[in-house]
Structures are given as structure tokens and as C-alpha cells.
Motif scaffolding. Structure first.
Motif, PDB file in Angstrom:
ATOM      1  N   PRO A   1      25.743  61.915  84.902  1.00 19.78           N
ATOM      2  CA  PRO A   1      26.591  61.893  83.726  1.00 19.78           C
ATOM      3  C   PRO A   1      28.075  61.892  84.082  1.00 19.78           C
ATOM      4  O   PRO A   1      28.466  62.267  85.182  1.00 19.78           O
ATOM      5  CB  PRO A   1      26.223  63.175  82.981  1.00 19.78           C
ATOM      6  CG  PRO A   1      25.277  63.914  83.810  1.00 19.78           C
ATOM      7  CD  PRO A   1      25.054  63.189  85.080  1.00 19.78           C
TER       8      PRO A   1
ATOM      9  N   ALA B   1      29.274  63.560  78.797  1.00 20.14           N
ATOM     10  CA  ALA B   1      28.489  64.790  78.739  1.00 20.14           C
ATOM     11  C   ALA B   1      29.367  66.029  78.680  1.00 20.14           C
ATOM     12  O   ALA B   1      28.856  67.137  78.551  1.00 20.14           O
ATOM     13  CB  ALA B   1      27.573  64.877  79.957  1.00 20.14           C
ATOM     14  N   LEU B   2      30.675  65.861  78.795  1.00 17.98           N
ATOM     15  CA  LEU B   2      31.568  67.023  78.759  1.00 17.98           C
ATOM     16  C   LEU B   2      32.309  67.121  77.431  1.00 17.98           C
ATOM     17  O   LEU B   2      33.225  67.921  77.287  1.00 17.98           O
ATOM     18  CB  LEU B   2      32.579  66.957  79.912  1.00 17.98           C
ATOM     19  CG  LEU B   2      32.010  66.735  81.312  1.00 17.98           C
ATOM     20  CD1 LEU B   2      33.104  66.855  82.342  1.00 17.98           C
ATOM     21  CD2 LEU B   2      30.919  67.734  81.609  1.00 17.98           C
TER      22      LEU B   2
ATOM     23  N   ALA C   1      30.149  72.777  76.936  1.00 23.11           N
ATOM     24  CA  ALA C   1      30.035  71.467  76.324  1.00 23.11           C
ATOM     25  C   ALA C   1      28.596  71.170  75.908  1.00 23.11           C
ATOM     26  O   ALA C   1      28.005  70.175  76.316  1.00 23.11           O
ATOM     27  CB  ALA C   1      30.553  70.404  77.281  1.00 23.11           C
ATOM     28  N   THR C   2      28.064  72.036  75.051  1.00 23.86           N
ATOM     29  CA  THR C   2      26.691  71.837  74.602  1.00 23.86           C
ATOM     30  C   THR C   2      26.534  70.516  73.858  1.00 23.86           C
ATOM     31  O   THR C   2      25.550  69.814  74.038  1.00 23.86           O
ATOM     32  CB  THR C   2      26.282  73.000  73.684  1.00 23.86           C
ATOM     33  OG1 THR C   2      26.819  74.197  74.218  1.00 23.86           O
ATOM     34  CG2 THR C   2      24.795  73.116  73.576  1.00 23.86           C
TER      35      THR C   2
ATOM     36  N   PHE D   1      26.379  67.536  76.118  1.00 26.29           N
ATOM     37  CA  PHE D   1      25.072  67.513  76.788  1.00 26.29           C
ATOM     38  C   PHE D   1      24.012  66.947  75.857  1.00 26.29           C
ATOM     39  O   PHE D   1      23.172  66.130  76.260  1.00 26.29           O
ATOM     40  CB  PHE D   1      24.730  68.942  77.206  1.00 26.29           C
ATOM     41  CG  PHE D   1      23.553  69.070  78.121  1.00 26.29           C
ATOM     42  CD1 PHE D   1      23.552  68.463  79.359  1.00 26.29           C
ATOM     43  CD2 PHE D   1      22.448  69.827  77.752  1.00 26.29           C
ATOM     44  CE1 PHE D   1      22.471  68.598  80.216  1.00 26.29           C
ATOM     45  CE2 PHE D   1      21.368  69.970  78.594  1.00 26.29           C
ATOM     46  CZ  PHE D   1      21.383  69.348  79.828  1.00 26.29           C
TER      47      PHE D   1
ATOM     48  N   ARG E   1      21.881  63.527  76.438  1.00 27.00           N
ATOM     49  CA  ARG E   1      20.411  63.537  76.410  1.00 27.00           C
ATOM     50  C   ARG E   1      19.868  62.566  75.361  1.00 27.00           C
ATOM     51  O   ARG E   1      18.879  61.877  75.592  1.00 27.00           O
ATOM     52  CB  ARG E   1      19.894  64.949  76.143  1.00 27.00           C
ATOM     53  CG  ARG E   1      19.945  65.844  77.356  1.00 27.00           C
ATOM     54  CD  ARG E   1      19.297  67.195  77.084  1.00 27.00           C
ATOM     55  NE  ARG E   1      17.901  67.080  76.666  1.00 27.00           N
ATOM     56  CZ  ARG E   1      16.887  66.787  77.462  1.00 27.00           C
ATOM     57  NH1 ARG E   1      17.105  66.580  78.742  1.00 27.00           N
ATOM     58  NH2 ARG E   1      15.666  66.715  77.002  1.00 27.00           N
TER      59      ARG E   1
END
Lengths: 440, 150
Positions: free
Chosen positions: A33, A37-38, A271-272, A275, A279
Motif C-alpha cells: 500500500p 492506505a494512510l 488511519a483506520t 486501511f 482493503r
């Protein structure tokens, strides 16, 4: 001949999905990633935000936040190096239509994962960050999307005891101060303490978020927060309400509390949302051929390109989409001398100065609020998204770029990064289709 | 050896003979005495680390140095922690902490007090999401090995 997409962030995956939808044979080269992703939960296409820069974020006469549509017009009128301007000239309406089309495509890719992209170019939401600062956003992912602060009478931060480096009373004070300083109508802000279940005390957002995917853990939280909400009250929770099932967790919490519940925006290392987005994109690309490897070299051949992977066998392809990102993704290397490591393409900042081949610190300026040339460094492209050589000619007819690798704008300052990723990916795919004699 | 550098100052303060004597003592006598008294007891690097082992300084291990250099690329983004928790494993040392510890000096590593019995399962889920491509599972294994070496 197949098309290779190098880079598996938002731009690369968008390009791969569009190419596959048009019937071309695609190979996505995934080296892990990148900046996608952040992200904190916003899909930034046009909304400037208070505090990050001196860019105009609100209408000077009316005081309201600028509509994203108006911001796009501003960008294409005033920033000649911005990818929106490169792609659409001064035609702001065309840029807006392209953004909306891209967001619709993104919605269709993310919907199987239960992740919705909410918002529009005609509305700017006012959201809170984990430290309590205010952020204006146009498109927002499920989770923070229900946390609009406008028109709330009361905003309540839910305290999570033991969460490291976070203080809800500090966040509450910052939020109240920020809203007042920015001239936005300020709701009453307070902190809800002593209700978070002991079982869910954890110092890390990153370790707690996946636990809340489980139904029994969600039940524990619902019981703890039961009856704490009301229609006028917004409960703000750190970004930890699950990774794969955030929508379910939020709706259960909404029913249990009887009011509005939202996550705040998070940033790395919280950084949920980023993520989740990564995904969900990976899930959307399940039908695309993915090669987990890092490209070490790219050679031009008579009928296309040869991608080299160190010791591993090489890959032949007819066209290449470069979506390698910038500093996080590795598309631009700033360790020592700034350079584009794969092809050595020339790099330019937002003022059109060449910045490759000089040490990174030479492209910085004093003052945190000033524009940093280093942050807007990237390759220059023609309107068909072909990277240009130093002479201003396309490097190759079938080599296109997408996403943050394209320079001339600063995604951290301008908050247009995800919009650029989607729009440039769409334009790059159009070029590839035309070059390959393929109409989708 | 740079020798005694205060000759002219000493000359001004104490006179020529004393300054010359000091110059001789530092520049020639001390050097000669060290040279005469040297002992040939093996590897000087090992002797150095023998002196400082009690302070927690460990000898450089090329493999560990390579891991430390790779660990220094860490962005502290926390994706490894999240993926680790998502796969349901719960190692004694969080992958993010392991990488941050490994990126520091080798001095700190033994103090983590890990043992191979407690080491993470090595599923490499954390590595698959690392934006910097850090070999996190290798670092975890190395930290556990160091913890029990003494």
C-alpha cells in the motif's frame, strides 16, 4: 498484449478496474500500500480546509465554506500546473463532471465491501479530526461521514480510557476554539467519561479497530453507550469502529444510543479509514491479475515494454500505467537527491521549476505555512497523461501516468489528491484505449 | 596522535624547559610507554566490546545492521499493527513497536527481554501491508533471538 499498471493505490487500482471493464488484459503490479492506505477518511477531490494552508476555503463575502464546485473553478483558473487544469484546461465544468463520474465509479467499486462514499460537489461537510481540529470535506467514507458538525446543538466526545497520546478534553477544547475562530456556528462541546467498557481499554486505535468487527464486542459497546444519544446530540468516537464491518457497527450503535454516532477523522497512525479503503479496493480488484512484486526496471521494446523484477522473470506488456505515487508509494525518491527512480523522468514543482537532481532540502522553504516546492514535485504530463521528457515531448506514446506521481500540486495543502488520482486514472485509461486501438 | 597542543601557551606561562618537558612527556614518552606495554590478546574489537558489555553495548552484527537500516524507513503509519490485530494474532511485541525499536541503536535491543518462546507466529501479515517494505517478521525473529542470546 496486456497493459501493466504499476502501483496499487487508489490511482493504480482505479486504472486497473477501468481497463478491465473495457475488456483489456490488465496486470496490476502491487508493491504494497501507499498513501491511499494512510488517509483519514476523506476522499478529497476539491475541498480546501481551514488551517492546512492559506488557500481560500470559504466565501469571503458570505462566510460559508466554499462549495467544492467553486473550488474546482478556482483551481483551474489560478493553478496552471494542477492536473485538473492540465487535463481540462480552464473548463471547470468539465473537471467537475469528470470528478463526479469518477466518484460514481468508486462508489460502485466500494459498495460490495459495504463502504459508501457520501457527499457531493455541492456540499462541504464540516468534520472533526482526532485531535479536535476542524476539517472541511466534500466526499467522505462511511464512518466519519455522519459526523457533520453543522446544525448540531451538542457534540459529545466519547472518552476511551488508556488510548495513548489522546486527550478528549483537549480535543473538545480545540474543537470549540476552532469552530469559534473560523466563524462557524459552534455547538456545545463536552466529554462523556466513564462509560467506555473496561474490556475495550486498549492503548492503540490500530489494535482496537479490528476487534470491533466482532458482533459480541459490538454488543458490549452498544450496551455501554445505550441511551447516551439524542436526536440533537452527536457522539464522536475515535476511528476504531471496525475494519471490515464499520457500517454495521455504526448502525447498531445508532440504534442503541438513540442518536447520531460518528467516527472522527484519523490520520496515520490512526488511519483506520485509509486501511478500510485500501482493503475495499483490494476486494474490488479480486478479478484483476495482481503480481505482488516491485518493479526494478522498465525497458522499451519494439512492440511495447519489458518490466523487470530483479531476479524474478520479466513481464512483457503493450502499455504501462505508472501509478507509483510520490514519497510514500516510492514514485519519487527524496532520500538524498530527488529523482524518479524507475525511468529518471524530470520532476517539476507547482511553479514549474525543475527539482530533480538536487538534494531534497534545497526544495524546501522556511515557514510551516508556506508552500513547499518539494511537496508538489512530480512528473509533468500532457493532457493525455503521458509523462513528458525535459524537452516537453511524451516519453513514449503508450506510457501514461496517474495519481500523485503527477506533480504540480500539493495534495497535503490543496486537498485534491484523491480526485486527481481518480480523474487522471480515467484520462490515462482513455489514452491507453486509444493507443491500443480498443474502444470500451 | 595529535600530540600536546598547548606548547606555546605553556611556554608563555612556565618557561621553555617546562614546556619542552611536557611536550616530550605527551608526545614521546606516553606514546612509547603505550607501545611497550601493548598486549597482543586477540581481536581489538572484541576487547572493546568486552569492556563495554556491562553497559549494554553489543557488537555489531552485519545482519542486525541491515535490519536496522531497513527499519529506519518506517513511517510509523500503524498499518502493521492493524493488520496484525485483524488476523487475530497478539504477539508480545506489537509489530510497530518492534520496527521502531529495531530502527534505534543496537544497544536497546536486548533490554526488550523477549524470548523465542514468546516470539510472534511469523505469519508475515504485517509485511504484506507495510508501505515501506520493511521485513517486520524478520525483525521480530531477530529481536527474540537477541533477547535470549545472553
Amino acid at each position: 498484449m496486456s497493459v501493466a499498471v504499476i502501483g496499487a493505490g487508489l490511482a493504480g487500482r482505479a486504472a486497473a478496474l477501468l481497463l478491465r471493464a473495457s475488456g483489456l488484459d490488465v496486470t496490476l503490479i502491487d508493491a504494497g500500500p501507499g498513501a491511499t492506505a494512510l488517509g483519514g477518511g476523506c476522499v478529497d477531490t476539491a475541498a480546501a480546509s481551514p488551517g492546512v494552508s492559506w488557500l481560500p476555503w470559504r466565501d469571503p463575502l458570505q462566510g460559508r465554506p466554499l462549495l467544492p464546485r467553486e473550488r474546482v473553478q478556482l483551481v483551474v483558473a489560478e493553478q496552471p500546473t494542477h492536473p485538473y487544469t492540465v487535463a481540462f484546461g480552464s473548463d471547470g465544468d468539465a473537471a467537475c463532471q469528470a470528478i463526479e463520474r469518477s466518484i460514481d465509479a468508486l462508489r460502485s467499486w466500494l459498495s460490495p465491501s459495504g463502504l459508501a462514499v457520501e457527499g457531493s460537489l455541492d456540499d462541504a461537510r464540516v468534520l472533526a479530526n482526532l485531535p479536535g481540529t476542524v476539517r472541511v470535506a466534500d466526499y467522505v467514507l462511511t464512518g466519519p461521514s455522519s459526523g457533520d458538525l453543522r446544525g448540531r446543538e451538542e457534540v459529545v466526545w466519547v472518552d476511551v480510557p488508556g488510548l495513548e497520546a489522546w486527550d478528549p478534553s483537549y480535543a473538545a477544547r480545540t474543537l470549540a476554539y476552532d469552530l469559534e475562530a473560523l466563524g462557524l456556528p459552534a455547538p456545545k462541546v463536552r466529554v462523556l467519561r466513564g462509560v467506555w467498557p473496561e474490556r475495550l481499554a486498549e492503548p492503540r486505535v490500530a489494535r482496537l479497530a479490528p476487534r470491533l468487527d466482532r458482533a459480541d464486542v459490538q454488543t458490549t459497546l452498544c450496551e455501554a453507550l445505550a441511551g447516551q444519544g439524542s436526536p440533537e446530540r452527536l457522539l464522536l468516537v475515535p476511528p476504531m469502529l471496525g475494519v471490515d464491518h464499520v457500517g454495521a457497527c455504526l448502525s447498531r450503535l445508532g440504534e442503541a444510543t438513540g442518536g447520531a454516532v460518528a467516527e472522527v477523522l484519523g490520520h496515520a497512525p490512526h488511519a483506520t479509514s485509509g486501511f478500510r479503503l485500501q482493503r475495499a479496493l483490494e476486494q474490488a480488484c479480486s478479478g484483476v491479475t495482481v503480481r505482488r512484486d516491485r518493479v526494478s526496471g522498465l525497458r522499451e521494446r519494439a512492440d511495447g515494454f519489458e518490466l523487470q523484477f530483479g531476479e524474478e522473470p520479466a513481464l512483457d506488456c503493450g502499455a504501462v500505467v505508472l501509478a507509483t505515487g510520490r514519497y510514500v508509494g516510492g514514485g519519487v525518491d527524496a532520500a538524498g537527491v530527488v529523482r524518479e527512480p524507475l525511468l529518471g523522468l524530470p520532476l517539476y514543482d507547482a511553479d514549474g521549476r525543475r527539482v530533480d537532481g538536487v538534494p531534497a532540502h534545497r526544495s524546501t522553504r522556511k515557514g510551516y505555512a508556506n508552500a513547499q516546492p518539494l511537496y508538489s514535485a512530480g512528473v509533468r504530463v500532457d493532457p493525455a497523461m503521458r509523462p513528458l521528457t525535459a524537452r516537453g515531448e511524451p516519453w513514449h506514446g503508450r506510457l501514461v501516468a496517474a495519481g500523485d506521481l503527477i506533480g504540480g500540486f500539493d495534495p497535503a495543502r490543496e486537498r485534491t489528491g484523491m480526485g486527481v488520482a481518480l480523474v487522471t486514472a480515467a484520462r490515462a485509461v482513455e489514452t491507453v484505449q486509444a493507443e491500443m486501438g480498443h474502444t470500451g | 596522535m595529535r600530540g600536546y597542543r598547548g606548547f606555546f601557551r605553556e611556554l608563555g606561562h612556565t618557561g621553555t624547559w617546562r614546556a619542552l618537558a611536557l611536550q616530550f612527556r605527551t608526545g614521546a614518552w606516553h606514546v612509547a610507554r603505550q607501545w611497550m606495554g601493548r598486549k597482543d590478546d586477540g581481536d581489538p574489537v572484541a576487547r572493546f566490546y568486552g569492556h563495554y558489555a556491562a553497559d549494554g553495548v553489543v557488537a555489531h552484527d552485519p545482519a542486525a545492521d541491515a535490519l536496522a537500516r531497513q527499519a529506519q524507513a518506517c513511517l510509523v503509519c500503524g498499518l502493521c499493527s492493524m493488520e496484525c490485530a485483524r488476523t487475530g494474532s497478539n504477539p508480545p511485541l506489537d509489530p510497530r513497536d518492534a520496527v521502531v525499536a529495531a530502527s534505534r541503536l543496537a544497544v536497546d535491543w536486548r533490554r526488550l527481554g523477549l524470548s523465542p518462546a514468546e516470539a510472534c507466529g511469523g505469519c508475515t501479515a504485517c509485511e504484506s501491508v507495510c508501505p515501506a517494505g520493511i521485513p517486520i517478521a524478520g525483525i521480530q525473529a531477530h529481536l527474540a533471538e537477541i533477547g535470549t542470546r545472553e
